[in-house]
Design an enzyme around this catalytic site. Structure first.
Site: not given
Length: 509
Positions: A69, A192, A8, A170
């Protein structure tokens, strides 16, 4: 060929896992299950990654990269990049292709360089744990990542000779962790919210078949934004009290950021916390000043309620795309550290009429799901899993009038193929250039450039006569490739794929 691990790759923290001896195992990392997604260069010129980088971030914020990211796969001049540049203290420049280049301590880093360093550190921990070489991984990305961002993660793996055998979303990975070996037949919604991104996916789980019905998200909504609200609140209170502006002091802001993150986490379990930072500045007389205040859950809720509201507007849209109502959802799963906030859990309960499921660890579920997928892809695996995913954002081409022609509508099932016929607009033209963009705006210029595709070797002929058929292929990872052939002769033409996002003429039809 060795084991495949699951990683992850998070905005703020990363996590790795493995399916080992019939059990899922989070790979330990220096006494922790997660690793800060940070890279730094210290005062001695040493390159630091993960825990080592975070430990010195407060005293060295200009030479510490975090949250990168959010920038990966984006142009330097993109509006979203401009917003981030105002918040991060490290130096960002533009490279020769219009991408973001991070400069610190005399070195330049591309965003794929940074991702590669974090992936490499996660592999190091895996190799230490397994006592064997690791060469392959399944890596997760936000469901709302576009094609260029996914390609950039693949490229990061190549930089360190790590074969990223599969990229999965994800929320889908978290659903795998939730539904693994349970024989379920239900619809679940994955909410999420991690450190930097927010995703919502609705899935139908039928035993070992995991079908994404619809997905949506915002790659600029996460814990960092909640922390920014606390930082602004604290800095304003301090200025009102002492007439000292801390926002221009990189070290002071980094200290406040660390305290803000801790306060947000602590306020998930207690009603009030002390927010104290000694010697944060000096007054006009040179006397040291200290931040010393109380922060309670009510204040935090007031500062961030609109961010939670924003997330539920995306929930509304995803349910509408899936043609479902809140009552049609059997279970809601919360993934990501921000979902521990009572404000989020209470809102989920009121919206869906039921409390969220408690069966997955918000910090580890994504990595565990990646490990399940990784094991299913190993050569001798006895695990069969079917993932049916969708395109998160529409993909299309820019027309000469700046209209956006969608090739794949959002939430189109993948893998998928679509074809489009192009022709020339002037006599004896030997190539056609097509600009690929991704987004939902009708004006192509408001959508993000994925790349330019140039079809060459067209036989000379009057304009409008050649017919070139372009085949757009989306693979199971949501990555786009394009090939082209002359419909009259059947000749396959060269396809040049430029993922640097350089400007090029719009598609000619």
């Amino acid at each position: 060929m060795g084991r495949i691990i699951g990683i992850d790759l998070g905005t703020t923290y990363s996590c790795a896992a493995i399916y080992l001896g019939g059990k899922l195992q989070v790979i330990p990392c220096k006494g922790s299950n997660t690793v800060p997604s940070m890279v730094a260069i210290d005062e001695k010129g040493r390159e630091l990654v993960g825990h080592d980088a975070k430990r010195q971030a407060v005293i060295n914020p200009v030479n510490t990269i975090h949250g990168s990211k959010r920038l990966i796969g984006r142009n330097f001049n993109a509006k979203t990049t401009e917003v981030i540049r105002r918040h991060y203290r490290y130096e960002m420049n533009e490279d020769n292709h219009g991408n973001v280049l991070i400069h610190m301590a005399g070195k330049d880093y591309t965003l794929t360089d940074v991702a590669a360093l974090v992936l490499d550190r996660m592999r190091d921990y895996a190799q230490e744990f397994l006592q064997e070489k690791v060469e392959r991984a399944v890596v997760t990305v936000p469901a709302y990542f576009n094609d260029r961002q996914r390609q950039s993660v693949k490229e990061a793996g190549k930089k360190i000779d790590l074969d990223v055998v599969r990229i999965i979303n994800e929320p889908t990975a978290a659903a795998l962790a939730y539904g693994f070996n349970k024989g379920l037949n239900e619809k679940v919604l994955m909410y999420d919210m991690g450190g930097g991104t927010f995703d919502v996916s609705v899935l139908s789980i039928r035993d070992k078949v995991f079908e994404v019905l619809a997905t949506g998200g915002n790659t600029f909504l996460g814990g960092v934004d909640f922390d920014d609200r606390i930082i602004s609140f604290v800095a304003k209170k301090f200025k009102d009290q002492h007439n000292v502006d801390l926002t221009a002091d990189a070290i002071a802001i980094q200290r406040i950021r660390d305290a803000a993150e801790k306060a947000r986490i602590d306020l998930s379990t207690v009603e009030e916390v002390a927010f104290s930072i000694p010697y944060i500045a000096v007054d006009a007389a040179g006397q040291p000043l200290t931040i010393d205040m109380k922060l309670n859950r009510a204040i935090l809720n007031g500062l961030t309620k609109d961010l939670v509201d924003k997330s539920f507007r995306i929930v509304d849209q995803v349910l509408a795309d899936a043609k479902l109502t809140p009552k049609d959802v059997d279970h809601v799963l919360l993934v990501g550290g921000v979902t521990r906030m009572p404000l989020v859990t209470e809102r989920v309960k009121s919206y869906f009429g039921k409390p969220p499921a408690k069966s997955v660890n918000p910090d580890e579920a994504v990595a565990l799901g990646a490990a399940i997928m990784a094991y299913s892809l190993e050569e001798n695996s006895d695990l069969q899993i079917t993932l049916l995913d969708v395109v998160p954002i529409s993909i299309g081409i820019a027309l000469p009038n700046f209209k956006f022609l969608k090739i794949f509508e959002r939430n189109t099932p993948i893998p998928n193929y679509k074809s489009k016929v192009f022709t020339t607009y002037k006599d004896n033209q030997t190539q056609i250039q097509v600009q690929i963009r991704q987004g939902e705006a009708e004006n192509a210029l408001n959508n993000e450039i994925l790349g330019n595709f140039v079809f060459t070797g067209i036989r000379p002929a009057p304009k409008g006569v050649p017919k070139v058929e372009a085949i757009f292929h989306l693979d199971p990872e949501g990555i786009l490739t394009v090939t082209a052939r002359d419909k009259d002769t059947g000749t396959q033409h060269e396809t040049i794929i430029n993922l640097k996002g350089d400007n090029a003429p719009s598609a000619e039809q």
